[in-house]
Every structure is written in C-alpha cells, then in structure tokens.
Write an enzyme that holds these catalytic residues in place. Structure first.
Site, PDB file in Angstrom:
ATOM      1  CB  CYS A   8      -0.873   0.073   1.248  1.00  0.00           C
ATOM      2  SG  CYS A   8      -2.030  -1.259   1.401  1.00  0.00           S
ATOM      3  N   GLY A  36       0.902   0.274  -5.043  1.00  0.00           N
ATOM      4  CA  GLY A  36      -0.301  -0.553  -5.043  1.00  0.00           C
ATOM      5  C   GLY A  36      -1.163  -0.175  -6.224  1.00  0.00           C
ATOM      6  CG  ASN A 111       2.612   0.689   3.518  1.00  0.00           C
ATOM      7  OD1 ASN A 111       3.694   1.246   3.436  1.00  0.00           O
ATOM      8  ND2 ASN A 111       2.408  -0.502   3.005  1.00  0.00           N
ATOM      9  N   GLY A 112       1.243  -1.850   5.447  1.00  0.00           N
ATOM     10  CA  GLY A 112       1.968  -2.832   6.263  1.00  0.00           C
ATOM     11  C   GLY A 112       1.078  -4.009   6.585  1.00  0.00           C
ATOM     12  CE1 TYR A 256      10.123  -3.950  -8.547  1.00  0.00           C
ATOM     13  CE2 TYR A 256       8.864  -4.645  -6.642  1.00  0.00           C
ATOM     14  CZ  TYR A 256       8.944  -4.403  -7.993  1.00  0.00           C
ATOM     15  OH  TYR A 256       7.843  -4.607  -8.785  1.00  0.00           O
TER      16      TYR A 256
END
Ligand code: SF4
Length: 472
Positions: A8, A36, A111-112, A256
């Site tokens: 996310c 995302g 996020n996570g 990345y």
C-alpha cells in the site's frame, strides 16, 4: 508471482482553509501508484462530514474527472493505493476505512501487515467483534474505536490501541478535527511529513508524493512516533507511545519498492540502488561489453555496476509505459504474454555483445527466463545476470507478498542451477552482508533474505495468513 508487490501507499493532507483536497490527494496517490495498483480511495473531510470514494483499479480509473469533481472542498483528506493478492483483491478491502462510532467519525489508511493479526482477530471475535473485511486495517480500526469509548480524545484512543499491534504499520487516522500519523516501533514502512506554503501539512508513504503536491519535505515520521496535526496548525509529536525498539526499515524499499526519487529515512533510493550495483560489481565481476538494467528498478543499479566496473552502460531494454496492470497479476497465461508486451530489446545495444544484465530480484525465475530469452533472440552473445538483492529464502510478514518458501526458486536450487534454469551464462546475487551499506545503517529488516525476523512470528497464524491472503 513474477515480481514482489508492496501492499500500500498512504497519503494525508490538512489545510487551513477549505480547498479542493480531492484533487491534491489524487496527485499524491498518483505519485504513490507504484506501491499498489489494484485499488484506490479518497476520503475528504468537510467540517466533519466525510465523503469517500474507493474502488478496485488504478488511481486514474477509480477517479475519472466526473468522480473527482463530485467531492466537496475540505480541510482534511486521506487517500490510499492498495495492492491485493488472490482472495484479498476485493472491493470491500479497499481503503480508506471509514468508521462511525459513538463519539464521531474516523477514516483510516494503512500500509503494512500485522504479524499478530490472527491472534488479535480471534480474541476480538471471541469478545463479540464482527469483521466485514479480511484486512488487518479493520482490526486496527476496531481497536481504536473501542479505545475511543474510554478516552477523551482520538489521539489518546490511538495511543491506547496501537501498542497492541505487532508488525508493520504506517497509519494515517483522520477524525473530524485531527489528522494523526503513526509509524510502528521498528519503522518497517516509510512515512514522512511535508509542509505546504499555506501552512498546511502533508503526510505520505514516500517523499515523491510531497513533491507531487508542491509540499516541502519536513522530516520522516520516526519509528515509534505518533504525530498529531490540529486545526490550529500545530504539529504535536509523541515519541514515547511505543517504548523503544530497534529500527528496522525494510531494505527492499530501497532495492525495489520505493521510487528512485524518494528519500527514505534520510537515504536516497537512487543512491542506495547505485551502491547496490557498485557492490555487486565488486562481489560478482564479469567480462562483458555492456551493462544494461531491467526497467525500471534495475536501471539505477546497472548505472552503479557500470561506474564501478568501467564497463559501458547501455539501454538494452525498453519498457512499454502504457501497459496496464492486467498483464501483471491475474493468470499465468496473461503473465506469459505480459513480459513480451512490457519489455522490448534494443538490438543495436545487445546484438553480438557480452551483456551484464541487472535486475533487482528473482522470485520464481520465470520473469528472468523470459527476459534472458528476449535478449538471446535479439542476438546477445553472452548474458551475465546480476541481481541487486540477495536470494529470497523466507516469507515476509510485514506487508509484502513474498510468499511461502515453496514458491521461492532459491529455496530449492543453487545459484548455478538457477542460472541454468533462467538460461544465463552466469548469475550473481548481492551478498546479504552488503545490505547494511545500502541504507548506511544496521537498522534494517533483511528477514526475507536472512531469516532474521525483527518480531516474533506466529507460525500458525502466518500459515493461515498465506492461505487466506490477508493484506492491508
Ligand atoms: Fe522487507 Fe523482506 Fe523485511 Fe519484508 S521481510 S519487511 S520485504 S526486508
């Protein structure tokens, strides 16, 4: 699984006077699209009245002009881009998650992944909680709204709820009056704060989203810090809500996930990738005529390899920028045709040449094999593949889809065997010992490469997680 996916991107904005925050949030989410691509959402807060739109799809598909223009002006907004895997890719899992509770309203973006989600969910269900989604975010929302019943302010509720969470969470919570940012004590996922010229604040997963809305980078939200933004333009920081834990930012953010123009915890992603390339040139040199990178995330490391080795850098693969995500996720046959549509070799660079080919990672090996085949068909004489991360050997429990070990090629094959499978003349991975040099820090998570997990991992729950593919 061809590539690893981030789960996310989160975005939040607060401004002194009502303005078109849906548009600014859209711009921020657009800059975070790489985090995302399967769902997006925005909630605008207009004096305590929340307006939300969210759906599956890319940001520009979910928010065409007629949808964006339907939002009212507001003084706060939150937004989210989401990646959902099989079974988790459902409309109801899209965020922001909006909750009405006894003392008001709240919208949450996350996020996570929580590493104790299974245990928390089952304890809460035994106490009568009913969950409508498979997302960890709903667990967080439930804990905060329950805590809100016992507290006088939303920040106290967050302070009470958040210590129950384990794992990775970069959160933005919007109440009627306040915007709150929280980063987990290890700081697995990035989160930063920026300032607008009009005195307003912006919160975002990556600094590239601040640039997209004209905000100046102020600082990172520290691991274990809660920041409260108030309507009076105050920024209050609480660094003690979570006690102390060693920082462990995800090293794969640098390799990345993040955009190369972002700076995470003071380290430029572009610089980290170049360093990975240079270290790779030292540890795994090659006799070659040209160094090329797999677009996009292999390019910076290729530049670093070329500079360190003295081998010329070339552009050997072009990415079709207009290809949709359709070719990335759903089925094996679509993924097969996707690589040819997505990447095209430049014959002038590769024909008759000994090539060093740089990519950021190998998961199953299928994508690498297709790229090597593309280059061979374009006349490459030799292909020496170099990977700017170590081999994936372990699953990730902190917000990415690095899956069970059975799907990771390096768990079942030696480096030489992998080289043969993908059709390369030689193969070399970045040594795990080089990882701290990328972020100039020991405060990194390297668990998917080393098995050194920064938190306890609940094995049964984690197995269950991979079966159900819960993602936040
Ligand atoms: Fe990042 Fe790997 Fe740690 Fe997951 S396990 S947070 S992908 S370094």
């Amino acid at each position: 699984m061809g590539k690893i996916h981030e789960e996310c991107g989160v975005f939040g904005i607060m401004t002194p006077q009502p303005e078109n925050l849906a548009h600014l949030t859209y711009c921020g989410l657009f800059a975070l699209q790489h985090r995302g691509q399967e769902g997006a959402g925005i909630t605008v807060n207009d004096d305590g009245v929340f307006t939300t739109h969210k759906d599956l799809g890319l940001v520009d598909h979910v928010f065409p002009p007629q949808v964006l223009s339907g939002f009212p002006n507001g003084t706060m907004a939150v937004g989210h881009t989401r990646y959902g895997t099989t079974g988790g890719n459902q409309r109801r899992n899209c965020q922001p998650m909006e909750v009405n509770h006894q003392k008001g309203k709240m919208a949450l973006v996350h996020n996570g992944n929580l590493s104790n989600a299974g245990r928390l969910r089952s304890v809460l269900e035994q106490r009568g909680a009913i969950f409508h989604t498979t997302s960890d975010t709903e667990i967080i929302a439930y804990l905060i709204t329950q805590a809100r019943l016992q507290t006088d302010s939303i920040e106290d509720a967050v302070r009470l709820a958040v210590p129950q969470l384990e794992g990775a969470f970069s959160l933005i919570v919007m109440s009627a009056q306040k915007l709150i940012a929280v980063r987990d004590p290890h700081g697995f996922r990035p989160l930063c704060i920026g300032r607008r010229q009009n005195g307003g604040f912006v919160l975002a997963s990556e600094s590239c989203a601040l640039n997209a809305v004209g905000a100046a980078f102020l600082r990172d939200v520290e691991p274990g810090e809660m920041i409260v933004l108030t309507p009076d333009g105050e920024m209050l920081s609480d660094r003690r809500y979570a006690g102390t834990s060693p920082k462990r930012i995800c090293i794969f953010e640098y390799i990345y996930f993040a955009r190369p123009d972002s700076v995470l915890d003071g380290v430029s992603v572009h610089t980290a990738r170049k360093k990975a390339g240079a270290l790779l040139a030292q540890s795994h040199p090659a006799d070659a005529d040209v160094v090329i990178g797999v677009p996009d995330s292999g390019l910076d490391a290729a530049l670093g390899f070329a500079e360190a080795s003295g081998i010329p850098y070339g552009i050997g693969l072009i990415k079709n920028k207009y290809i949709g995500r359709t070719f990335i996720a759903p089925s094996q046959s679509e993924r097969d045709s996707g690589v040819q549509l997505k990447l095209s070799p430049i014959r002038e660079t590769v024909e008759g040449k000994r090539i060093v080919l740089i990519d950021d990672s190998i998961v199953r090996g299928t994508t690498s094999r297709r790229i090597v085949t593309l280059l061979r068909n374009a006349g490459a004489a030799e292909i020496h593949m170099r990977i700017s991360s170590p081999p994936f050997l372990h699953p990730c429990y902190y917000g990415t889809d690095i899956d069970s070990e059975e799907n990771l090629i390096a768990c079942h094959h030696t480096v030489e065997e992998i080289a043969e499978i993908i059709g390369a003349d030689s193969l070399g991975f970045l040594p795990a010992a080089s990882l701290p040099h990328l972020a100039d820090s020991d405060g990194i998570c390297t668990a998917c490469f080393t098995g050194d997990y920064p938190t306890a991992v609940e094995n049964d729950e984690s197995k269950d997680r991979f079966e159900r593919k819960i993602h936040g």
